[in-house]
Design a protein around this motif. Structure first.
Motif, PDB file in Angstrom:
ATOM      1  N   VAL A 275       0.828  -1.206   0.000  1.00 53.99           N
ATOM      2  CA  VAL A 275       0.000   0.000   0.000  1.00 53.99           C
ATOM      3  C   VAL A 275       0.866   1.262   0.000  1.00 53.99           C
ATOM      4  O   VAL A 275       0.540   2.247  -0.663  1.00 53.99           O
ATOM      5  N   PHE A 278       1.957   1.716  -3.445  1.00 52.64           N
ATOM      6  CA  PHE A 278       0.817   2.244  -4.197  1.00 52.64           C
ATOM      7  C   PHE A 278       0.665   3.749  -3.961  1.00 52.64           C
ATOM      8  O   PHE A 278       0.568   4.535  -4.903  1.00 52.64           O
ATOM      9  N   TYR A 279       0.670   4.142  -2.692  1.00 49.60           N
ATOM     10  CA  TYR A 279       0.504   5.557  -2.337  1.00 49.60           C
ATOM     11  C   TYR A 279       1.609   6.405  -2.968  1.00 49.60           C
ATOM     12  O   TYR A 279       1.354   7.452  -3.550  1.00 49.60           O
ATOM     13  N   GLY A 291       0.385   3.159 -10.320  1.00 46.34           N
ATOM     14  CA  GLY A 291      -0.387   3.053  -9.071  1.00 46.34           C
ATOM     15  C   GLY A 291      -1.588   2.142  -9.259  1.00 46.34           C
ATOM     16  O   GLY A 291      -1.845   1.252  -8.435  1.00 46.34           O
TER      17      GLY A 291
ATOM     18  N   GLN B 124      -7.620   0.105  -2.032  1.00 49.41           N
ATOM     19  CA  GLN B 124      -6.754   0.763  -3.013  1.00 49.41           C
ATOM     20  C   GLN B 124      -7.339   0.704  -4.412  1.00 49.41           C
ATOM     21  O   GLN B 124      -7.044   1.553  -5.239  1.00 49.41           O
ATOM     22  N   ILE B 128      -7.838   5.699  -6.502  1.00 52.37           N
ATOM     23  CA  ILE B 128      -7.465   6.621  -7.577  1.00 52.37           C
ATOM     24  C   ILE B 128      -8.720   7.197  -8.236  1.00 52.37           C
ATOM     25  O   ILE B 128      -8.843   8.400  -8.446  1.00 52.37           O
ATOM     26  N   LEU B 214      -5.160   7.336   5.284  1.00 50.63           N
ATOM     27  CA  LEU B 214      -4.766   7.357   3.877  1.00 50.63           C
ATOM     28  C   LEU B 214      -5.632   8.284   3.017  1.00 50.63           C
ATOM     29  O   LEU B 214      -5.111   9.120   2.285  1.00 50.63           O
TER      30      LEU B 214
END
Lengths: 320, 279
Positions: A275, A278-279, A291, B124, B128, B214
């Motif tokens: 993660v 990814f970030y 990403g 995740q 985006i 996050l």
């Protein structure tokens, strides 16, 4: 009152709750007109906009090369995936994520021991103990992580002062030493997760009938035998649930890591989780294509491990 | 007499008590240490050998947090997003849960299945896309940008549906006979009866919203639009050596959750156990 209520809610999925009566009367007032739409419309719209569409979008983006300075993204096929798998940081992130997950999973047997001690019949101060073990679960990882950082500090941190007092002449500078840092973070993660485990296991333990233990002690089964042959088997559904939740949670490792490993930490590249990777790619380096590809890798990873766990459960989980 | 027996039997629990007290101390030590450090000076925190009790209590560390950091701003962002998210989510989840449990309509099973599918996908994979949606709405750097996706919770709907399914149909039928429309039957009769499950959803949402890192980290970059969870992170970067200030700030960042949860301790633990069993 709330206790009875909570139990009622817990037994909800049991048979008999689906009402045959509701179905009997066709065209009953509940089924007419736009009422269902009024009740679920806004939610489903939100879910479509903020979940379904973003997932579709993510899949599309993972096949595109996005430009950080604007302009149309370009279709590049599986190039993002190729580049990702060629990059050694993917494998090290997977390694770190797995190591963290395994260490946090060790919290489950530990929690079984703790919960079964707390729930011993006749033991005093149960609610005090439950509270003590539960507290870390409430704590904001970012905030309590700052305390752990000081505990792990190489110079004045308590851990190393204790180690030096015990005769370790050169203890490691935990969170800035590649190799040690991810383990230090994992122990913090383990500490944070025990409270939730204990709550789930405690309520599982309360569900085990006392009569079973009484019957066992008449047959001469003592404490350890009772634990092995009654407690553990009847607790396996809770343990399985926690295994799934802990594994999925472990794959999401971000908060505790972010709280402990700041910018400029020499161990940073060696502590990256999936993660974090990814970030960094999607939001720090603004490389959304890569990403998005990492997100898909995480998705597949979680799916595979969850399926394996569900297949494996048949061997060890007992449902009454 | 029963009490006396209890006292006698505690003796055989002594090893258990010792283990649990040691374990419990390990669990709470970071909190106690944090509070002690928040009342110390920086040299005291960094002293070798360690100095746990400060020479004089530095209460001004707490007021310094307000003057030297944008703490109050970030605190209000945290309160705002937590209250908004929890309130809206409870209402939307209860409404949808009620419809899925009690109304007959076309595509009900399919829609519910689609909803539950979200639970199986790691966060995740929509982050985006969510970011782009929030960006297109022009909501970056705003509390709305932080909370909006969190209004819609598949888990909450699932939990509420189970709760409504466990209630007897007769109640609703009685409400109908008294002339209630579906909204009135839901809001006046059924909604108050699912309080324990609402509470379970509330606990998880408050906790998740207050501590979430996050998503707000992605949506906010300016200090004054961040919630505390992110604010503490930037703080840690800028004031990394002012340990006393950091400890005072992080203590205050966690305090509201602890106060809230200790004031309803028994119900919180039950609520979490309930929500866990649903998973």
């Amino acid at each position: 009152m709330s206790e009875a209520g909570a139990r009622g809610a817990m037994s909800a999925p049991r048979p008999g709750s689906a009402s045959p009566k509701g179905r009997r009367r066709r065209g009953s007032p509940t089924s007419v007109g736009a009422w269902p739409l009024a009740f679920i419309g806004l939610l489903m719209l939100g879910v479509a906009v903020f979940y379904y569409w973003p997932i579709v979008k993510n899949i599309i983006i993972s096949f595109q090369q996005t430009n950080a300075f604007g302009g149309d993204p370009e279709f590049v096929g599986v190039d993002n995936y190729k580049a990702l798998f060629a990059d050694p940081s993917l494998m090290s992130s997977i390694g770190n994520t797995l190591l963290y997950t395994v260490i946090v999973l060790l919290g489950i047997p530990l929690s079984v021991a703790i919960a079964s001690m707390i729930e011993l019949p006749g033991l005093r101060w149960k609610s005090l103990y439950r509270t003590l073990f539960f507290m870390p679960y409430l704590a904001m990882p970012m905030a309590i992580g700052q305390v752990w950082k000081i505990v792990y500090n190489g110079n004045f941190g308590i851990l190393n002062q204790v180690l030096r007092a015990l005769g370790v002449s050169d203890p490691p500078y935990w969170i800035v030493t590649p190799g040690f840092a991810i383990v230090a973070v994992s122990i913090f993660g383990l500490w944070s997760s025990i409270g939730f485990n204990v709550i789930i296991l405690s309520s599982g333990l309360k569900g085990i009938s006392r009569e079973l233990y009484e019957a066992a002690s008449i047959d001469g089964a003592t404490g350890v035998k009772q634990f092995r042959w009654i407690t553990v088997p009847l607790l396996t559904p809770s343990i399985f649930f926690l295994t799934i939740m802990t594994t999925i949670g472990g794959f999401q490792l971000f908060d505790v890591l972010f709280a402990m490993i700041g910018n400029g930490n020499p161990a940073e590249s060696r502590t990256r989780s999936l993660v974090t990777l990814f970030y960094k790619q999607a939001f720090v380096n603004s490389d959304q294509g890569t990403g998005a590809a990492i997100a898909i890798v995480i998705l597949v990873f979680v799916a595979i491990v969850t399926v394996i766990q569900f297949i494996g459960q048949k061997k060890w989980v007992n449902y009454v | 007499m029963a009490r006396k027996q209890g006292n006698v039997s505690q003796k055989r629990f002594i090893p258990v008590h010792i283990l649990l007290i040691l374990g419990g101390l390990f669990m709470v030590f970071p909190f106690i240490y944090q509070i002690l450090m928040s009342l110390s000076t920086n040299p005291e925190i960094q002293s070798v050998p360690p100095k746990f009790i400060p020479d004089s209590w530095q209460w001004h560390n707490y007021s310094d947090v307000f003057t030297r950091l944008p703490f109050l701003h970030q605190f209000w962002v945290s309160v705002e997003i937590t209250v908004l998210r929890t309130g809206v989510q409870l209402l939307l989840c209860a409404m949808a849960g009620y419809a899925f449990a009690r109304m007959q309509f076309k595509g009900r099973g399919l829609l519910f299945g689609l909803l539950l599918a979200i639970l199986m996908v790691p966060g995740q994979s929509y982050l985006i896309g969510q970011y782009q949606v929030i960006q297109n709405f022009g909501l970056l750097e705003t509390p709305w940008g932080i909370v909006l996706p969190g209004f819609f919770s598949a888990f909450g709907v699932f939990l509420m549906r189970q709760a409504f399914m466990s209630l007897p149909v007769e109640l609703e039928e009685a409400a109908r006979l008294d002339g209630c429309n579906p909204w009135q039957a839901f809001w006046r009769v059924m909604f108050p009866l699912v309080r324990p499950s609402l509470f379970a959803v509330m606990i998880t949402t408050v906790l998740w919203s207050w501590n979430d890192l996050l998503w707000p980290l992605i949506v906010t970059t300016r200090e004054e639009s961040m919630p505390l969870s992110v604010g503490i992170a930037t703080l840690a970067g800028q004031h990394s050596t002012d340990y006393a200030l950091m400890m005072a700030a992080s203590t205050m960042a966690m305090a509201p959750i602890f106060i809230l949860f200790f004031s309803m301790q028994k119900r919180v633990i039950e609520g979490l156990a309930t929500s866990g069993l649903k998973g």
